[in-house]
Structures are given as structure tokens and as C-alpha cells.
Design a protein around this motif. Structure first.
Motif, mmCIF file in Angstrom:
data_model
loop_
_atom_site.group_PDB
_atom_site.id
_atom_site.type_symbol
_atom_site.label_atom_id
_atom_site.label_comp_id
_atom_site.label_asym_id
_atom_site.label_seq_id
_atom_site.Cartn_x
_atom_site.Cartn_y
_atom_site.Cartn_z
ATOM 1 N N THR A 1 12.365 1.644 -7.117
ATOM 2 C CA THR A 1 12.772 0.481 -6.318
ATOM 3 C C THR A 1 13.994 -0.204 -6.909
ATOM 4 O O THR A 1 14.931 -0.563 -6.184
ATOM 5 N N PHE B 1 6.715 -3.279 -4.510
ATOM 6 C CA PHE B 1 6.418 -1.849 -4.373
ATOM 7 C C PHE B 1 5.876 -1.289 -5.682
ATOM 8 O O PHE B 1 6.298 -1.689 -6.769
ATOM 9 N N HIS B 2 4.963 -0.324 -5.564
ATOM 10 C CA HIS B 2 4.285 0.202 -6.752
ATOM 11 C C HIS B 2 5.233 0.979 -7.652
ATOM 12 O O HIS B 2 5.127 0.923 -8.875
ATOM 13 N N ASN B 3 6.193 1.704 -7.066
ATOM 14 C CA ASN B 3 7.117 2.517 -7.857
ATOM 15 C C ASN B 3 8.318 1.663 -8.260
ATOM 16 O O ASN B 3 9.358 1.675 -7.610
ATOM 17 N N SER C 1 0.851 -1.202 0.000
ATOM 18 C CA SER C 1 0.000 0.000 0.000
ATOM 19 C C SER C 1 0.880 1.243 0.000
ATOM 20 O O SER C 1 1.919 1.291 0.658
ATOM 21 N N SER C 2 0.443 2.252 -0.718
ATOM 22 C CA SER C 2 1.226 3.488 -0.798
ATOM 23 C C SER C 2 0.311 4.700 -0.653
ATOM 24 O O SER C 2 -0.913 4.569 -0.569
ATOM 25 N N LYS C 3 0.901 5.865 -0.670
ATOM 26 C CA LYS C 3 0.116 7.101 -0.579
ATOM 27 C C LYS C 3 -0.411 7.542 -1.938
ATOM 28 O O LYS C 3 -1.155 8.525 -2.028
ATOM 29 N N ASP C 4 -0.056 6.813 -2.999
ATOM 30 C CA ASP C 4 -0.370 7.229 -4.359
ATOM 31 C C ASP C 4 -1.515 6.425 -4.961
ATOM 32 O O ASP C 4 -1.749 5.262 -4.611
ATOM 33 N N TRP D 1 -2.423 6.279 4.630
ATOM 34 C CA TRP D 1 -2.076 6.381 3.222
ATOM 35 C C TRP D 1 -3.253 5.908 2.372
ATOM 36 O O TRP D 1 -4.056 5.072 2.787
ATOM 37 N N GLU E 1 -4.021 2.220 2.004
ATOM 38 C CA GLU E 1 -4.326 1.494 3.233
ATOM 39 C C GLU E 1 -5.791 1.604 3.635
ATOM 40 O O GLU E 1 -6.227 0.895 4.534
ATOM 41 N N HIS F 1 2.530 1.659 -12.793
ATOM 42 C CA HIS F 1 2.823 0.852 -11.613
ATOM 43 C C HIS F 1 2.477 -0.618 -11.841
ATOM 44 O O HIS F 1 3.054 -1.506 -11.198
#
Length: 341
Positions: free
Chosen positions: A313, A307-309, A37-40, A82, A85, A46
Motif C-alpha cells: 500500500t 489495508f492489510h498489506n 477485508s481481504s482474500k488473505d 473473500w 468477508e 499485517h
């Protein structure tokens, strides 16, 4: 007439034998990643890297929080969390993944302040247990309903909560029934590797879920052969568990750090400054696939973690769990492309 009767008896016997099979059979392996989970917002850029790997599934993980392991007030779906989440983010992630024909497991997690292990949760009184149960039920039913609305293929009732399951078994029986009323897909629960054989409700679920951080080798850079040898006693345990409950085993999490001795205590996630050992990680991945992917009773698993990015990464040389940009990513890609049934 006698021929017809004999034929009917043969058919009935065959059906009876099939119905009493000691081990379940899975038709298609789940090759999944645990999507952090990310803030984006989740963008196509992604998702493209996991399409390139060829995975079939992704785990999407909403989070709830408690102050400490004895605290009965569970906080979730807060604007302070985030994006990925909380409810709106989880929904957006599922929809974006489905648009790319990637199937989804919704897998709620609890985070305890300072990273205290969730399996040690223990309330101080009956009143605290009841308060915690009410908030946990609300949390799970919120995301079970979302999983139904978005047609998520799997739903996980919880992650590594052994003390909770041991102390409050009646609650879990009731929770499973309530989730079944709002969600029509497949259900599992993710128990830690050292307690998976102690869970009492596997027969009420569709998969035996294991966070599979079993210790397999003390070597800094184990060979694939050595790692496979270390898996044998754990594999036998999982076979017995599958036969006992007549349910396939799903690795709700599996993975290794790209570090020396990664197979010794695979659950360790503390940050340390050791060097990166990509070969150890890749060999340990290969051992998992060679040990389990050909087994009928084994449903597959979700790599921890992705990770999404992706571009950022893979530019970071790290000894963490992600396979991105490392040899282990190619192992994952190789096995995701194979038609293993």
C-alpha cells in the motif's frame, strides 16, 4: 441526627445531579482503524504496522450482498466471498487482533451491485420486506454470536441503512432486543452523516454511531484552522444529539482522500485520476482530532480505511482514503500516542 440527615440529603442530591447529566462522559478514547477485508489470512506482518501507529481498536467488516437496492434476497457467508468477508475470516481476524491487544468492533456491511448507496434500499412489497428482514436478521445474529464467542468489544448492527430504519422501525427495535440476548458487549449502529439525527433508536444502544463524512471546506488544501471552522455547525449538532439521548458519539467511520478538495464532499469514493494531495488529507485529519478528541461526550473513531498489506500500500502513490505511508498516518500516530481522556 440533623447532621446525618443533612449529609444524606447532600449525597442524594449529588447522585441525582450526576444521574441526570446532560452529556455522557467517556473515560478513554477509541483510536481505531477500519481494517479492509481481504482474500488473505491475517498475519503478524499485517498487524505490526497498526501496532506501530498505536491504535487501540480495529473494525472488522463482514459483508453481505444484494443484486440491487430493491432485491430482498441477502447473500452472505458464501465460499465465493473473500476470506475476510465471511465467518471464518472474520473470526480469524478478531483472534489475531486480540492476540496483539487490539480491541475489535465487528461492523457488518451490505454491498449492492455497482456500488449503489445502501441508504436508498426500498423493497417493493410487504412480502419483500419480510423476506429481506428475515435474511438480515440471520446475517446480524450470526455475527453478533461470533462477536460474543470471540469477546469482541463492540458490535455494530448495520451500516448506512436509513431507508430501512425509517420504513421498518419495529423490526429494528426487535433486532436490538434479539442481539442483546446473544451479545453482551457494547452496541452501536453506523448512520450516514446526513441522517444521523433522524435515527429513532439511539437510546437503546450504547453509542451514537456516525459515518462522519460531513462537508467542512471548499478549499483545495485547507488549513487546519479553516477545517475546524467548518466543523463547528456539525459539532453543535452532535453535541445536541448526545445530550438528547444521553449517549456518547462514536465516529464509526471518518476519513478523507489524499486529494484536492477532500473536505468538500468527503463521502465521494469514485476513482479519479487527480493528483495526490497528502497535505490536504493530513490537515483534515488534524482538524478532526483537535475538534473532538478533548470532548467528554465524544468516544473516538475509526479511520477509513486501512489495508492489510501495508508494504504494498505505501509503495502506491494514490489519492485514496488510506493514510498509510502519507502524512496523515503520522497525524494518526501522534494522536494515538497521546493520553486523551
Amino acid at each position: 441526627m440533623r447532621i446525618c440527615i443533612r449529609f444524606l440529603l447532600v449525597v442524594l442530591i449529588a447522585i441525582s445531579i450526576a444521574g441526570c447529566s446532560a452529556t455522557p462522559v467517556t473515560e478513554q478514547k477509541i483510536n481505531g482503524v477500519s481494517f479492509v477485508s481481504s482474500k488473505d489470512t491475517l498475519m503478524q506482518s499485517h498487524i505490526d504496522p497498526i501496532l506501530n501507529v498505536g491504535v487501540s481498536h480495529a473494525a472488522v467488516m463482514p459483508f453481505a450482498f444484494v443484486r440491487d437496492k430493491n432485491h430482498p434476497e441477502l447473500q452472505f457467508n458464501s465460499e465465493r466471498q473473500w476470506f475476510g468477508e465471511r465467518y471464518t475470516g472474520v473470526k480469524q481476524y478478531i483472534e489475531a487482533l486480540h492476540q496483539n491487544n487490539i480491541m475489535v468492533m465487528v461492523k457488518p456491511h451490505i454491498w449492492i451491485w455497482r456500488g449503489v448507496f445502501t441508504g436508498d434500499m426500498q423493497m417493493d412489497s410487504e412480502a419483500d420486506w419480510e423476506l429481506f428482514e428475515k435474511s438480515y436478521e440471520d446475517y446480524i445474529l450470526l455475527y453478533a454470536a461470533l462477536a460474543e464467542e470471540t469477546h469482541a468489544e463492540l458490535f455494530c448492527l448495520g451500516t448506512e441503512l436509513y431507508n430501512f430504519t425509517k420504513e421498518r422501525p419495529e423490526f429494528w427495535v426487535s433486532l436490538i432486543q434479539k442481539v442483546r440476548q446473544v451479545y453482551s458487549g457494547n452496541l452501536t449502529y453506523a448512520e450516514n452523516w446526513d441522517k444521523v439525527d433522524k435515527v429513532t433508536f439511539w437510546g437503546a444502544l450504547d453509542f451514537i454511531g456516525v459515518d462522519a463524512y460531513f462537508p467542512v471546506t471548499d478549499e483545495a488544501t485547507p488549513t487546519v484552522v479553516k477545517a475546524k471552522e467548518g466543523w463547528e455547525p456539525h459539532k453543535n449538532l452532535l453535541i445536541s444529539l448526545s445530550r438528547k439521548h444521553n449517549r456518547p458519539v462514536l465516529f464509526t467511520e471518518f476519513g478523507y482522500r489524499s486529494a484536492d478538495y477532500a473536505g468538500k464532499e468527503p463521502w465521494v469514493s469514485d476513482r479519479h485520476n487527480g493528483k495526490m494531495n497528502a497535505k490536504a488529507q493530513a490537515n483534515l485529519y488534524e482538524a478532526v482530532f483537535e475538534t473532538f478528541w478533548g470532548e467528554d461526550w465524544f468516544a473516538g473513531g475509526f479511520v477509513w480505511k486501512w489495508f492489510h498489506n501495508h508494504e504494498r500500500t505505501i509503495q502506491e502513490e494514490n489519492n485514496r482514503f488510506t493514510p498509510q505511508g502519507k502524512e496523515a498516518e503520522q497525524v494518526l500516530k501522534k494522536w494515538s500516542k497521546q493520553d486523551v481522556k
